[in-house]
Motif scaffolding. Structure first.
Motif, PDB file in Angstrom:
ATOM      1  N   ILE A   1      99.885 -20.396 -25.023  1.00  0.00           N
ATOM      2  CA  ILE A   1      99.013 -20.077 -26.156  1.00  0.00           C
ATOM      3  C   ILE A   1      99.885 -19.869 -27.390  1.00  0.00           C
ATOM      4  O   ILE A   1     100.764 -18.999 -27.389  1.00  0.00           O
ATOM      5  N   PRO A   2      99.689 -20.659 -28.448  1.00  0.00           N
ATOM      6  CA  PRO A   2     100.503 -20.504 -29.667  1.00  0.00           C
ATOM      7  C   PRO A   2     100.285 -19.141 -30.322  1.00  0.00           C
ATOM      8  O   PRO A   2      99.157 -18.673 -30.448  1.00  0.00           O
TER       9      PRO A   2
ATOM     10  N   LEU B   1     101.877 -29.242 -34.035  1.00  0.00           N
ATOM     11  CA  LEU B   1     100.922 -28.167 -33.771  1.00  0.00           C
ATOM     12  C   LEU B   1     100.223 -27.849 -35.080  1.00  0.00           C
ATOM     13  O   LEU B   1     100.869 -27.549 -36.089  1.00  0.00           O
ATOM     14  N   ASN B   2      98.879 -27.943 -35.098  1.00  0.00           N
ATOM     15  CA  ASN B   2      98.164 -27.765 -36.363  1.00  0.00           C
ATOM     16  C   ASN B   2      97.714 -26.317 -36.563  1.00  0.00           C
ATOM     17  O   ASN B   2      97.925 -25.447 -35.710  1.00  0.00           O
ATOM     18  N   SER B   3      97.073 -26.064 -37.697  1.00  0.00           N
ATOM     19  CA  SER B   3      96.704 -24.694 -38.073  1.00  0.00           C
ATOM     20  C   SER B   3      95.631 -24.096 -37.170  1.00  0.00           C
ATOM     21  O   SER B   3      95.392 -22.891 -37.190  1.00  0.00           O
ATOM     22  N   ASN B   4      94.962 -24.947 -36.371  1.00  0.00           N
ATOM     23  CA  ASN B   4      93.960 -24.452 -35.425  1.00  0.00           C
ATOM     24  C   ASN B   4      94.574 -24.059 -34.083  1.00  0.00           C
ATOM     25  O   ASN B   4      93.879 -23.583 -33.197  1.00  0.00           O
TER      26      ASN B   4
ATOM     27  N   ILE C   1     107.897 -17.571 -25.217  1.00  0.00           N
ATOM     28  CA  ILE C   1     108.959 -18.558 -25.362  1.00  0.00           C
ATOM     29  C   ILE C   1     108.940 -19.091 -26.792  1.00  0.00           C
ATOM     30  O   ILE C   1     107.912 -19.028 -27.479  1.00  0.00           O
ATOM     31  N   THR C   2     110.086 -19.600 -27.223  1.00  0.00           N
ATOM     32  CA  THR C   2     110.219 -20.161 -28.562  1.00  0.00           C
ATOM     33  C   THR C   2     110.774 -21.575 -28.470  1.00  0.00           C
ATOM     34  O   THR C   2     111.747 -21.818 -27.745  1.00  0.00           O
ATOM     35  N   ILE C   3     110.122 -22.488 -29.199  1.00  0.00           N
ATOM     36  CA  ILE C   3     110.582 -23.872 -29.297  1.00  0.00           C
ATOM     37  C   ILE C   3     110.539 -24.251 -30.773  1.00  0.00           C
ATOM     38  O   ILE C   3     109.462 -24.257 -31.378  1.00  0.00           O
ATOM     39  N   ASN C   4     111.686 -24.536 -31.370  1.00  0.00           N
ATOM     40  CA  ASN C   4     111.769 -24.944 -32.774  1.00  0.00           C
ATOM     41  C   ASN C   4     110.983 -23.998 -33.692  1.00  0.00           C
ATOM     42  O   ASN C   4     110.173 -24.426 -34.505  1.00  0.00           O
ATOM     43  N   ASN C   5     111.236 -22.704 -33.529  1.00  0.00           N
ATOM     44  CA  ASN C   5     110.619 -21.647 -34.351  1.00  0.00           C
ATOM     45  C   ASN C   5     109.116 -21.481 -34.109  1.00  0.00           C
ATOM     46  O   ASN C   5     108.462 -20.734 -34.841  1.00  0.00           O
ATOM     47  N   LEU C   6     108.580 -22.153 -33.127  1.00  0.00           N
ATOM     48  CA  LEU C   6     107.197 -21.930 -32.721  1.00  0.00           C
ATOM     49  C   LEU C   6     107.198 -21.012 -31.507  1.00  0.00           C
ATOM     50  O   LEU C   6     107.924 -21.246 -30.535  1.00  0.00           O
ATOM     51  N   ASN C   7     106.356 -19.983 -31.561  1.00  0.00           N
ATOM     52  CA  ASN C   7     106.305 -18.994 -30.490  1.00  0.00           C
ATOM     53  C   ASN C   7     105.027 -19.151 -29.675  1.00  0.00           C
ATOM     54  O   ASN C   7     103.949 -19.374 -30.228  1.00  0.00           O
ATOM     55  N   PHE C   8     105.179 -19.035 -28.370  1.00  0.00           N
ATOM     56  CA  PHE C   8     104.053 -19.181 -27.454  1.00  0.00           C
ATOM     57  C   PHE C   8     104.088 -18.054 -26.431  1.00  0.00           C
ATOM     58  O   PHE C   8     105.154 -17.615 -26.008  1.00  0.00           O
ATOM     59  N   THR C   9     102.905 -17.604 -26.010  1.00  0.00           N
ATOM     60  CA  THR C   9     102.781 -16.777 -24.813  1.00  0.00           C
ATOM     61  C   THR C   9     102.502 -17.690 -23.634  1.00  0.00           C
ATOM     62  O   THR C   9     101.648 -18.582 -23.709  1.00  0.00           O
ATOM     63  N   VAL C  10     103.229 -17.475 -22.554  1.00  0.00           N
ATOM     64  CA  VAL C  10     102.962 -18.216 -21.317  1.00  0.00           C
ATOM     65  C   VAL C  10     101.831 -17.467 -20.618  1.00  0.00           C
ATOM     66  O   VAL C  10     102.044 -16.421 -20.002  1.00  0.00           O
TER      67      VAL C  10
END
Length: 260
Positions: free
Chosen positions: A243-244, A24-27, A191-200
């Protein structure tokens, strides 16, 4: 619950690259996902990256034959290979030989449906746009990441009475270890996957593209109509959009998924 499969789609509407990990990149986009699109000639200038609907691009909903084209893109060498079954129709550097790629792709599309040039001469030849990290050609202006579960696909196939593949739904993340359709219960949650957070954010609505066989480019099943027989929503829904919330990181097969 864990990630079981990961996919990215270098060129909008063409075939995926299966991967053991995605970045997942900075954008806020997955590196190499929907990085390019074959856009109609009359849909804007080559350097116009403003978001447009998929009706401005070569897309499965109106050109199912492009599913026959298998893509291999090397992000380091920037070499693109496109095959029609075993025939290589493109083997070129995407930065240095873009005109050649456009010509070959346009030739394939027009030879496979000769009426297109008669009906819409202003659309051709295609322009292959994109290639920068900020570029993305998702179906929604925000981009995002899509997810569904193995269990939901299994249950969908039970309800359909025939088998369809993950590839029809073009999700980035496939998970397993949940109840069928459970991912729809996560709408509005994080939700969290490997310290990455997302809104469903929302369910993904479906169009005629899911009627297209991802192997041979034929409309072999009316999946869209069949789903309407047992879903209460129109158009039907399958998979969810993430959405990240924080960007830059990696997703890998085997990573656990946590509901916050």
């Amino acid at each position: 619950m864990k990630i079981s499969q990961l996919y990215k789609y270098p060129i909008k509407s063409l075939t995926p690259l299966k991967s053991e990990s995605l970045v997942l990149n900075s954008n806020g986009y997955i590196d190499g996902d929907r990085l390019f699109g074959f856009r109609f000639q009359n849909a804007g200038a080559r350097d116009n990256y403003e978001w447009q609907r998929k009706t401005s691009f070569a897309a499965l909903m109106h050109m199912p034959q492009i599913a026959r084209l298998k893509v291999d893109f090397d992000e380091t060498s920037r070499n693109l290979i496109i095959k029609n079954t075993d025939e290589i129709i493109v083997d070129a550097n995407i930065d240095l030989e873009r005109t050649i790629i456009e010509e070959k792709f346009t030739d394939f599309v027009l030879q496979s449906d000769k009426d297109l040039i008669k009906k819409f001469p202003e659309r051709f030849p295609f322009m292959l746009i994109g290639g920068e990290s900020h570029a993305h050609f998702h179906d929604g202006a925000q981009g995002g990441v899509t997810l569904h579960s193995q269990e939901s696909l299994d249950e969908l196939n039970n309800q359909l009475g025939y088998q369809v593949e993950h590839a029809r739904f073009r999700s980035n993340i496939i998970i397993q270890g949940v109840k069928p359709w459970e991912e729809f219960d996560w709408i509005g949650k994080n939700i969290t996957i490997n310290n990455l957070n997302f809104t469903v954010e929302k369910p993904v609505t479906r169009c005629l593209a899911i009627n297209c066989n991802p192997s041979d480019g034929t409309r072999d099943k009316n999946v869209l109509k069949s789903m309407l027989d047992f879903q209460d929503v129109k158009p039907p829904e399958f998979s969810v959009k993430l959405i990240p919330l924080n960007t830059e990181g990696q997703l890998s097969v085997g990573d656990s998924v946590y509901i916050n």
